[in-house]
Design a protein around this motif. Structure first.
Motif, PDB file in Angstrom:
ATOM      1  N   PHE A 182       0.825  -1.203   0.000  1.00  0.00           N
ATOM      2  CA  PHE A 182       0.000   0.000   0.000  1.00  0.00           C
ATOM      3  C   PHE A 182       0.867   1.265   0.000  1.00  0.00           C
ATOM      4  N   ARG A 197       2.453   2.061  -3.261  1.00  0.00           N
ATOM      5  CA  ARG A 197       1.484   2.661  -4.186  1.00  0.00           C
ATOM      6  C   ARG A 197       1.255   4.134  -3.861  1.00  0.00           C
ATOM      7  N   CYS A 198       1.162   4.413  -2.553  1.00  0.00           N
ATOM      8  CA  CYS A 198       0.975   5.822  -2.139  1.00  0.00           C
ATOM      9  C   CYS A 198       2.147   6.679  -2.614  1.00  0.00           C
ATOM     10  N   LEU A 223       1.095  -2.051  -7.460  1.00  0.00           N
ATOM     11  CA  LEU A 223       0.843  -0.750  -8.085  1.00  0.00           C
ATOM     12  C   LEU A 223      -0.614  -0.553  -8.485  1.00  0.00           C
ATOM     13  N   ARG A 252       4.112  11.029  -8.651  1.00  0.00           N
ATOM     14  CA  ARG A 252       3.537  11.487  -9.922  1.00  0.00           C
ATOM     15  C   ARG A 252       3.045  12.920  -9.794  1.00  0.00           C
ATOM     16  N   MET A 253       2.389  13.225  -8.682  1.00  0.00           N
ATOM     17  CA  MET A 253       1.933  14.606  -8.478  1.00  0.00           C
ATOM     18  C   MET A 253       3.119  15.549  -8.386  1.00  0.00           C
ATOM     19  N   LEU A 255       5.626   5.683 -13.213  1.00  0.00           N
ATOM     20  CA  LEU A 255       5.120   4.309 -13.200  1.00  0.00           C
ATOM     21  C   LEU A 255       6.157   3.350 -13.783  1.00  0.00           C
ATOM     22  N   LEU A 291       4.167   6.174  -5.095  1.00  0.00           N
ATOM     23  CA  LEU A 291       4.101   6.367  -6.552  1.00  0.00           C
ATOM     24  C   LEU A 291       3.122   7.478  -6.902  1.00  0.00           C
ATOM     25  N   ASN A 292       1.947   7.434  -6.293  1.00  0.00           N
ATOM     26  CA  ASN A 292       0.945   8.455  -6.613  1.00  0.00           C
ATOM     27  C   ASN A 292       1.434   9.849  -6.233  1.00  0.00           C
TER      28      ASN A 292
END
Lengths: 372, 161
Positions: free
Chosen positions: B59, B62-63, B138, B69-70, B116, B65-66
């Motif tokens: 988890f 994934r956080c 992911l 991206r921002m 990604l 990565l997000n």
């Protein structure tokens, strides 16, 4: 034995090389922030920014917020790029030199007076995340780097080294990769930002600032609702999504609208020679609270010779759409596409995967002419 | 049932690893902030949401990565500056077949990869996860993982040729 997925296509780069590459990538990793520094003031700020109600949310690079006017993201990404094809306009001196102004009205802007070797006008924009009255002019310096001039209400006490230009005091401070010079003008603050070191050229810029009325800007500022054009529409899961756009001097504001509101961004410049805009230009998720499914949407700009767009989402699902022909309104075409996907609480907490894997553009003969 | 970690325990356990992961995604300049911001945001959420997560480490990957991206959208200028520094620091040509970040061609290529794609590379080659597990971590399809891996490798291959 090396797994097949590590050695497919070609022997290079090898798994060892790839691992070395990752090692290099993380080689200069900093130490983690001490835990005691997490969850103090920063936590309070984060809590303040969270929505106070649970309702459908729309997130994404452009469709980043449903809370009113949000202008973020791509502006920062694109404004530093010197324009190749957009007009390099200069602005005629208007009301007078900024140095002579004691206050600015809500319809007055600050620009580099013409003729200017220091800055060419690119576009202007009304509004920001926190303040809808901010007026921002983006320009390109003679060296190609960006200059930004912002007029808005006082936000915080000005800090930095003080310099005097034409009898007015400016506060100059270093920013990430550049400089900002700010001064108070009556009830407003004017700030000018550029890249690199604050030098004599930058000082010259401060001495050439002029005040102009909005009607005297070379192009109408972006961010004004009345000039939006509906440019594409798509229906998914019973929801109609509309893409609306606004253009000035080759720069665009793009908004995604649905029944609950809108989100968007301004400042993207599309050169028709690109054929297709980046795959993640417009991406977002509409995820109603408690729902088990969400709508992931994507949108973008293509040149006028694109007749069909194929969008491959991160989950592998592919959608085909025909960009809207906007002849007579805009020189470009737009598209929006969406899919419905499962959605969970964990998605909500982690942030949702809204990526687009690839956008493929086809001409009227259905030949692939570009990908993004 | 596995014992639930608190956020603080998770940070103590995986913080350094997550900063390394964030470095791979966004570069070292922002890595610590990306991780700190992620935990700050999670601290602001209700504890029950965190406790319901089955695989905390996945988890958190994934956080990160997000958030990377921002963060990526505003990092262009920094990246350019780091790139210049890298070029300035280069004092020798890369040996044949060597793939190192000191080579500006590699820097350019890696910078052209999306977060990604970098995440897929990191999880595949550093964490030794198979595509199914990478996809699970992911939250993307296995096909997407394989496609991103293939594209990233193809770009890097050009650097070597």
């Amino acid at each position: 034995m090396t797994p097949r997925y590590l050695s497919s296509n070609d022997a290079t780069p090898t798994a060892v090389q790839m691992r070395q590459l990752v090692a290099d990538l993380i080689d200069e990793s900093p130490m983690p922030t001490p835990w005691d520094d997490i969850g103090t003031d920063a936590v309070s700020s984060a809590r303040d920014l969270q929505p106070h109600r649970r309702r459908p949310v729309l997130v994404g690079a452009i469709a980043a917020s449903m809370v009113g006017l949000l202008i973020v993201g791509l502006v920062a990404m694109n404004r530093s790029q010197p324009s190749d094809t957009a007009s390099q306009e200069t602005v005629s001196p208007g009301s007078g030199a900024l140095a002579d102004a004691d206050d600015l009205s809500s319809s007055e802007w600050v620009v580099i007076g013409a003729p200017s070797a220091e800055m060419s006008y690119q576009y202007s924009m009304v509004g920001s995340v926190l303040d809808g009255s901010r007026r921002t002019v983006y320009g390109s310096s003679n060296e190609g780097s960006g200059l930004t001039i912002v007029v808005g209400p006082h936000v915080e006490t000005l800090v930095g080294e003080t310099i005097i230009v034409d009898g007015r005091t400016w506060f100059v401070s270093d920013t990430d990769g550049g400089w900002t010079a700010a001064r108070e003008v009556g009830s407003t603050t004017v700030s000018v930002s550029g890249f690199g070191q604050f030098d004599t050229d930058a000082r010259t810029v401060l001495g050439k600032l002029s005040v102009v009325a909005q009607v005297d800007l070379p192009f109408a500022p972006l961010g004004v609702d009345s000039e939006l054009v509906d440019v594409a529409v798509y229906q998914v899961d019973g929801t109609v999504l509309t893409l609306a756009a606004q253009e000035a001097n080759g720069y665009y504001c793009i908004w995604t609208l649905d029944a609950d509101g809108r989100g968007g961004s301004c400042g993207y410049r599309f050169d028709p020679a690109e054929v297709v805009s980046p795959a993640d230009l417009v991406v977002g998720v509409n995820a109603p609270n408690g729902a088990s499914s969400a709508q992931v949407h994507a949108g973008g700009i293509v040149s006028a010779d694109v007749a069909r767009v194929e969008v491959e989402f991160a989950n592998g699902e592919t959608v085909s759409v025909n960009p809207t022909d906007l002849s007579g309104q805009l020189d470009t075409r737009f598209w929006i596409a969406a899919i419905a996907v499962p959605y969970s609480d964990e998605d909500s907490l982690a942030g949702f995967d809204r990526r687009v894997l690839e956008v493929r553009a086809y001409n009227s003969s259905d030949e692939l002419i570009a990908t993004a | 049932m596995a014992q639930q970690l608190t956020l603080e325990e998770a940070y103590a356990k995986w913080g350094a690893e997550l900063v390394g992961y964030a470095s791979a995604l966004s570069g070292p300049t922002d890595a610590a902030d990306i991780v700190a911001d992620t935990f700050t945001e999670l601290l602001g959420r209700d504890v029950a949401s965190w406790d319901r997560i089955g695989d905390h480490k996945a988890f958190l990957f994934r956080c990160i990565l997000n958030r990377a991206r921002m963060n990526g959208r505003s990092a262009g200028r920094r990246s350019a500056r780091e790139h210049k520094a890298t070029i300035a620091a280069q004092d020798r040509p890369p040996a044949s077949g060597e793939l190192r970040m000191s080579d500006p061609r590699v820097v350019d290529t890696v910078r052209s990869l999306s977060p990604l794609q970098r995440a897929v590379i990191y999880l595949t080659y550093w964490e030794d996860l198979d595509p199914e597990r990478v996809a699970q971590v992911l939250g993307v399809s296995v096909g997407a993982v394989k496609k991103h891996l293939a594209r990233a490798r193809a770009r890097l291959r050009k650097v070597l040729q």
